[in-house]
Each structure stands twice: as structure tokens, then as C-alpha cells.
Motif scaffolding. Structure first.
Motif, mmCIF file in Angstrom:
data_model
loop_
_atom_site.group_PDB
_atom_site.id
_atom_site.type_symbol
_atom_site.label_atom_id
_atom_site.label_comp_id
_atom_site.label_asym_id
_atom_site.label_seq_id
_atom_site.Cartn_x
_atom_site.Cartn_y
_atom_site.Cartn_z
ATOM 1 N N GLN A 134 0.879 -1.139 -0.132
ATOM 2 C CA GLN A 134 -0.001 -0.051 -0.045
ATOM 3 C C GLN A 134 0.859 1.222 -0.175
ATOM 4 O O GLN A 134 0.562 2.317 -0.627
ATOM 5 N N LEU A 135 1.947 1.079 0.621
ATOM 6 C CA LEU A 135 3.014 2.238 0.809
ATOM 7 C C LEU A 135 3.615 2.670 -0.779
ATOM 8 O O LEU A 135 3.661 3.637 -1.106
ATOM 9 N N GLY A 136 3.787 1.565 -1.345
ATOM 10 C CA GLY A 136 3.899 1.585 -2.789
ATOM 11 C C GLY A 136 3.015 2.507 -3.577
ATOM 12 O O GLY A 136 3.506 3.190 -4.322
ATOM 13 N N ALA A 137 1.835 1.979 -3.345
ATOM 14 C CA ALA A 137 0.764 2.603 -4.144
ATOM 15 C C ALA A 137 0.711 4.224 -3.827
ATOM 16 O O ALA A 137 0.608 5.079 -4.857
ATOM 17 N N ILE A 138 0.817 4.475 -2.494
ATOM 18 C CA ILE A 138 0.782 5.940 -1.886
ATOM 19 C C ILE A 138 2.117 6.691 -2.935
ATOM 20 O O ILE A 138 1.753 7.921 -3.182
ATOM 21 N N LEU A 139 3.248 6.051 -2.761
ATOM 22 C CA LEU A 139 4.205 6.903 -3.385
ATOM 23 C C LEU A 139 4.148 7.264 -4.814
ATOM 24 O O LEU A 139 4.608 8.219 -5.352
ATOM 25 N N ALA A 140 3.467 6.382 -5.566
ATOM 26 C CA ALA A 140 3.092 6.739 -6.857
ATOM 27 C C ALA A 140 2.254 7.850 -7.040
ATOM 28 O O ALA A 140 2.577 8.802 -7.826
ATOM 29 N N VAL A 141 1.328 8.024 -6.091
ATOM 30 C CA VAL A 141 0.495 9.250 -5.986
ATOM 31 C C VAL A 141 1.574 10.313 -5.719
ATOM 32 O O VAL A 141 1.039 11.690 -6.154
#
Length: 271
Positions: A52-59
Motif C-alpha cells: 500500500q505504501l508503494g501505491a501511495i508513493l506513486a500518487v
């Protein structure tokens, strides 16, 4: 059981669904079931936080310039004399869901994280999308900088639905809530993605503090692969969604949710 293939598959599922109004929770539960992983697997729960942290970093990468503007680290002369999105909008938008999440986080995880709850939320969320599309008139806020404090607060209230009801979809609740509050679909989506950064960082940090002991060296590769895959897929998913959101009604996502609910019903019946 927890091979690199599992890491890649779960990373793809997380990256694709976290910021689309289709319920990442629902997809993760289904994916785990299809992969034969128990719902209460402690390592997998920690892994889900990491990806989920990986997805947040994308944003963060996609909205980097807007983040710099919010914190006054970059000047924006193109909007002189116009109302601008600022940190007050963000605080107002995350406060309702943040307070509810902090107060009831343990109870929600213990009582509401179940396939049956997700099944119901998929259907109710889909109905809300259809209502938002059918009843929304000409928006008063066409872009981010036209969103009022009142609209930011209303969006924050709608976001509570996703906090207390797993499977509702945080992005779906806020986009539909934004539309019902007079914000255009595109502006609501942009605001949703920006609100996700502090909310999801806080929720992920809290979860990691509870389960940091599971981040053992022998599992490092498994977590890193999932993180990278989630980041890359989320980057592509959000960029694509931003381009399509002004042309694709939420109704289509509602129909998809109904199909997913049917799959969930089959999964529950066969469990």
C-alpha cells in the motif's frame, strides 16, 4: 506459499485497485482466497501494508508539483487572484475520516473485515455511484482550485463510509461524494488522490508499528518485490484513470462492482 509470484500478483492487484473506485480490499480478499492464503495470515497482512505504501508513493510522484504548491515550496503565478486549493482544504478533508479511524480502528478491523461485509459494501457503493451520476447537475467546482471549504468537508464526511465499511472504496466514496457536493468528477478524483497521501501514510504507519516484528530479513525480498510492483502498477493506473475519468461515468465502475459482488457471493457460498 509466499513466493515471489504471490508478491507480484498481490502487488499488481493492489496497484490496480487502490485508487480506482472498485474496492482494493475486496480484490485483495478475493486474490488471497484464489491463491489459497488464509485471511488471517499475519505476514500477508503486513505485506498488504507495505505494498500500500508503494501505491501511495506513486500518487506522491504524480502530484509532486501540487504538493510543493500546497506547502508553499513552489510559486504559482498562473492563478493569481483566484481561489486556490490549500492545506486547509486538505485538513478539512481528512479530519472526519481520520478521527473516526483513530477512534474505531481496532473495532472496525475486528468486527467489519469479513467477506460478507465487503460483499454488501460493493453493492451499496455501486448504488451510490449510480445515484451520483444520475442526480449530479452542473458542478460549481470544475477544478481543484474551485473547491470550497464546505465541499472539502462534505467530501471528508463521505470518506468516513470507506473507513468504517471495508470494501466501500475510499476513492469511490470521495469521488461520488464530491460529485454529490457539486464538484466535477475530474476535480473530485484529483482531490481524492491528494487526500489519500496523508490518510494512507498515517494508516500504514500505524499498521506497521503494530506488526514491524514480521519484517524479518528472510522476508525482505518478498516485501521489496511487492512494493516495487505496486508502485509501478499504481503509477500507470492513476495516470490512466486521470485521463479517462472525465469521460467515463462512475456507472461503469458500479456495474463492475456488482459483478465483483457476484464473485464474492460465490466465494462465500463455496467457503
Amino acid at each position: 506459499m509466499l513466493s515471489y509470484w504471490v508478491s507480484i500478483i498481490m502487488g499488481i492487484v493492489e496497484g490496480l485497485t487502490e485508487f480506482l473506485p472498485v474496492s482494493s480490499t475486496g480484490h485483495m480478499i478475493l486474490a488471497q482466497a484464489l491463491l489459497g492464503i488464509p485471511e488471517d495470515d499475519a505476514v500477508m497482512k503486513t505485506f498488504e501494508v507495505v505494498i500500500q505504501l508503494g501505491a501511495i508513493l506513486a500518487v506522491v510522484v504524480i502530484y509532486w508539483n501540487r504538493i510543493l504548491l500546497l506547502f508553499g515550496l513552489k510559486k504559482d503565478t498562473s492563478r493569481v487572484g483566484k481561489r486556490k486549493l490549500n492545506l486547509i482544504h486538505i485538513i478539512i478533508g481528512i479530519l472526519p475520516a481520520g478521527i473516526v479511524g483513530l477512534l474505531f480502528n481496532h473495532w472496525i478491523e475486528e468486527k467489519l473485515f469479513s467477506p460478507k461485509t465487503v460483499l454488501l459494501s460493493l453493492v451499496v457503493g455501486g448504488v451510490m455511484f449510480i445515484i451520483a451520476e444520475k442526480t449530479t447537475k452542473r458542478p460549481t467546482a470544475e477544478n481543484l482550485d474551485e473547491i470550497t471549504y464546505r465541499q472539502a468537508f462534505y467530501i471528508g464526511l463521505y470518506q468516513i463510509l470507506a473507513v468504517v465499511w471495508p470494501g466501500f472504496s475510499r476513492s469511490g466514496a470521495t469521488i461520488a461524494g464530491g460529485m454529490l457536493s457539486g464538484v466535477s468528477r475530474g476535480a473530485a478524483a484529483d482531490f481524492t488522490f491528494i487526500l489519500a497521501i496523508p490518510l494512507m501514510f498515517a494508516a500504514s504507519a500505524l499498521s506497521l508499528l503494530k506488526a514491524y516484528k514480521l519484517l524479518t530479513p528472510d522476508m525482505l525480498g518478498f516485501f521489496v518485490v511487492g512494493f516495487i510492483v505496486s508502485f509501478i502498477v499504481a503509477l500507470l493506473a492513476v495516470v490512466t484513470f486521470i485521463k479517462l475519468v472525465s469521460r467515463i461515468p462512475l456507472t461503469y465502475f458500479a456495474y463492475y462492482r456488482f459483478v465483483l459482488a457476484i464473485l464474492f457471493a460465490i466465494y462465500i457460498f463455496m467457503s
